[in-house]
Design a protein around this motif. Sequence first.
Motif, PDB file in Angstrom:
ATOM      1  N   ASP A 311       1.014  -1.060  -0.190  1.00 52.45           N
ATOM      2  CA  ASP A 311      -0.012   0.079   0.018  1.00 52.45           C
ATOM      3  C   ASP A 311       0.322   1.188  -0.166  1.00 52.45           C
ATOM      4  O   ASP A 311       1.574   1.331   0.965  1.00 52.45           O
ATOM      5  CB  ASP A 311      -0.952  -0.168   1.065  1.00 52.45           C
ATOM      6  N   ALA A 312       1.161   1.898  -1.506  1.00 50.50           N
ATOM      7  CA  ALA A 312       1.746   2.845  -1.369  1.00 50.50           C
ATOM      8  C   ALA A 312       1.057   4.019  -0.495  1.00 50.50           C
ATOM      9  O   ALA A 312       0.044   4.244   0.011  1.00 50.50           O
ATOM     10  CB  ALA A 312       1.693   3.379  -2.491  1.00 50.50           C
ATOM     11  N   ASP A 313       2.150   5.041  -0.103  1.00 47.79           N
ATOM     12  CA  ASP A 313       1.259   6.347   0.460  1.00 47.79           C
ATOM     13  C   ASP A 313       1.201   6.794  -0.196  1.00 47.79           C
ATOM     14  O   ASP A 313       2.672   8.031  -0.974  1.00 47.79           O
ATOM     15  CB  ASP A 313       3.374   6.557   1.781  1.00 47.79           C
ATOM     16  N   PRO A 314      -0.007   8.093   0.876  1.00 50.23           N
ATOM     17  CA  PRO A 314      -0.492   8.788  -0.477  1.00 50.23           C
ATOM     18  C   PRO A 314       0.786  10.501  -0.199  1.00 50.23           C
ATOM     19  O   PRO A 314       1.108  10.869   0.252  1.00 50.23           O
ATOM     20  CB  PRO A 314      -1.730   9.329   0.232  1.00 50.23           C
ATOM     21  N   CYS A 315       1.592  10.562  -1.307  1.00 46.26           N
ATOM     22  CA  CYS A 315       2.076  11.824  -1.887  1.00 46.26           C
ATOM     23  C   CYS A 315       1.011  13.629  -2.207  1.00 46.26           C
ATOM     24  O   CYS A 315      -0.013  13.098  -3.190  1.00 46.26           O
ATOM     25  CB  CYS A 315       2.930  11.671  -2.849  1.00 46.26           C
ATOM     26  N   PHE A 316       1.191  14.467  -1.310  1.00 46.58           N
ATOM     27  CA  PHE A 316      -0.394  15.032  -1.564  1.00 46.58           C
ATOM     28  C   PHE A 316       0.744  16.759  -2.020  1.00 46.58           C
ATOM     29  O   PHE A 316      -0.781  17.698  -1.984  1.00 46.58           O
ATOM     30  CB  PHE A 316      -0.762  14.466  -0.458  1.00 46.58           C
ATOM     31  N   ALA A 317       2.070  17.084  -1.633  1.00 42.31           N
ATOM     32  CA  ALA A 317       1.879  18.491  -1.776  1.00 42.31           C
ATOM     33  C   ALA A 317       3.887  18.148  -2.083  1.00 42.31           C
ATOM     34  O   ALA A 317       4.764  17.416  -2.235  1.00 42.31           O
ATOM     35  CB  ALA A 317       1.626  18.960  -0.243  1.00 42.31           C
ATOM     36  N   LYS A 318       4.294  19.216  -2.328  1.00 38.52           N
ATOM     37  CA  LYS A 318       5.757  19.643  -2.601  1.00 38.52           C
ATOM     38  C   LYS A 318       5.983  20.573  -2.338  1.00 38.52           C
ATOM     39  O   LYS A 318       4.914  22.234  -2.241  1.00 38.52           O
ATOM     40  CB  LYS A 318       5.845  19.327  -4.384  1.00 38.52           C
ATOM     41  N   VAL A 319       7.430  20.998  -1.578  1.00 35.10           N
ATOM     42  CA  VAL A 319       7.395  22.387  -1.579  1.00 35.10           C
ATOM     43  C   VAL A 319       8.155  23.653  -2.707  1.00 35.10           C
ATOM     44  O   VAL A 319       8.687  22.531  -3.807  1.00 35.10           O
ATOM     45  CB  VAL A 319       8.696  22.355  -0.187  1.00 35.10           C
ATOM     46  N   ILE A 320       7.324  24.494  -2.685  1.00 37.15           N
ATOM     47  CA  ILE A 320       7.367  25.435  -3.626  1.00 37.15           C
ATOM     48  C   ILE A 320       8.335  26.697  -3.766  1.00 37.15           C
ATOM     49  O   ILE A 320       8.961  27.283  -4.243  1.00 37.15           O
ATOM     50  CB  ILE A 320       6.607  25.970  -4.614  1.00 37.15           C
ATOM     51  N   ILE A 321       8.416  27.036  -2.286  1.00 35.77           N
ATOM     52  CA  ILE A 321       9.526  27.949  -1.495  1.00 35.77           C
ATOM     53  C   ILE A 321       9.817  27.806  -0.716  1.00 35.77           C
ATOM     54  O   ILE A 321       9.657  27.113   1.145  1.00 35.77           O
ATOM     55  CB  ILE A 321       8.856  29.000  -1.230  1.00 35.77           C
ATOM     56  N   GLY A 322      11.165  27.998   0.310  1.00 35.57           N
ATOM     57  CA  GLY A 322      12.008  27.659   0.981  1.00 35.57           C
ATOM     58  C   GLY A 322      13.318  26.948   0.792  1.00 35.57           C
ATOM     59  O   GLY A 322      13.357  25.432   1.320  1.00 35.57           O
ATOM     60  N   GLY A 323      13.359  26.917  -0.802  1.00 31.28           N
ATOM     61  CA  GLY A 323      14.397  24.967  -0.868  1.00 31.28           C
ATOM     62  C   GLY A 323      15.740  25.308  -0.238  1.00 31.28           C
ATOM     63  O   GLY A 323      16.297  24.397   0.938  1.00 31.28           O
ATOM     64  N   GLU A 324      16.536  26.093   0.635  1.00 34.13           N
ATOM     65  CA  GLU A 324      16.959  26.692   1.549  1.00 34.13           C
ATOM     66  C   GLU A 324      17.057  25.826   3.058  1.00 34.13           C
ATOM     67  O   GLU A 324      18.370  25.513   3.896  1.00 34.13           O
ATOM     68  CB  GLU A 324      18.032  27.814   1.485  1.00 34.13           C
ATOM     69  N   THR A 325      15.930  26.480   3.323  1.00 39.92           N
ATOM     70  CA  THR A 325      15.285  26.161   5.177  1.00 39.92           C
ATOM     71  C   THR A 325      15.421  24.588   4.791  1.00 39.92           C
ATOM     72  O   THR A 325      15.510  23.223   5.297  1.00 39.92           O
ATOM     73  CB  THR A 325      13.724  26.071   4.351  1.00 39.92           C
ATOM     74  N   MET A 326      15.097  23.878   3.079  1.00 38.04           N
ATOM     75  CA  MET A 326      14.827  21.895   3.553  1.00 38.04           C
ATOM     76  C   MET A 326      15.990  21.799   3.246  1.00 38.04           C
ATOM     77  O   MET A 326      16.577  20.801   3.654  1.00 38.04           O
ATOM     78  CB  MET A 326      13.693  22.160   2.510  1.00 38.04           C
TER      79      MET A 326
END
Length: 371
Positions: A311-326
Amino acid sequence: MVLFQRSRSSPMHLDVSYGNDDVENGGLQRSKKSKNGNKYSSSSSRKSSRSSMNYSSSDKKGSFCSKLLRTVQYLILGLIFVQCIKSHKNVQRINMELASLQIEYESTNSHLVDLEQELDSAHEDFHKLQMTLLVGQSNKHTYPAGLSEEGRKEVTDKIIQKQEHQVDRIAQLQKSIQKNYEVELTRKFGPGPYHVEFQLNVHGNKKFLTIETAPNNLMPHSVYFFMEMIERGVWDKTIFVHNAEHIISAALVGHDEEDKSHLVEERLAFNEYSHEFEHEEFSLGFADTGPEFYFNIRDNAAIHGPSGKDDADPCFAKVIIGGETMQLLKEISLDAVDKDKASEKVMVSYIEKAVIIKLPKDRVQKLKKLQ
């Protein structure tokens, strides 16, 4: 004699004539004065009549304005009353629709649970049959269960057909659940995708990052579940767990170690997944059916997708601002896993607040081009 002479030479006649002139002059003057007085009195009467007319006209205007104002007020009150009735009816209609959707969801979810139980039972039956058949392989023609090779094939085909039917039925129910959540998602939050800003505290420093949810038609169940939690402030003042090299987990634990798991009792009805929205680097996914979620700090499609687990984990969003923080959070996680680099000083990061925000479409498009 003298008296008679006075009539000729005395100025008596003149005196009398002059006296008459004075009387006449006085009368004229009095008549002029009376005329002037009449003029003054008539003008003053005209002025007073004009002023009274002005007063009366102003009174009429004032009463007309007051009547008009009252009429306008009544009209406004009437419109407000009508609008209130319409709003009340709309609220009642929406509540009825929500109640209907809730009943439909509960019914669908109940059917889904029943079918999953039936599917598990069919799996068990199939496993038992396999074991029975394996035991009977020493005999080419008959088996302990009393089945011939032809009978074994017939039973196996029936079990497989039953499983396939149940799988199809479950898929239909899942699509029905997704459709219901897509309608409710748009009704409650408007057209997607949506944006959520995370205000983070990373070792005492304030950091920010913004995510964008998956399109409503791809992951409506998961996105609704996540947005509803954000709206209720479930993830405010909760911690990130840095104990893996591939993900950063968000846990329902306060930064003061308070247990917050009681804030969410719901779970996803099933493991929703779309191949159009996979577990790429800096994407967000639910751990199984939630409510805990995580940030992928590398491409995890192979291990969190359908190929990596049943049962795959649901993927529901992506980071679009804050690459340096990630990147900073990723370094903290990698250092925590690497025992040689790990220091005695504990690196702490947690979510100060997560809020729903609105970003202009042109800015979102520019951000996506930069990625």
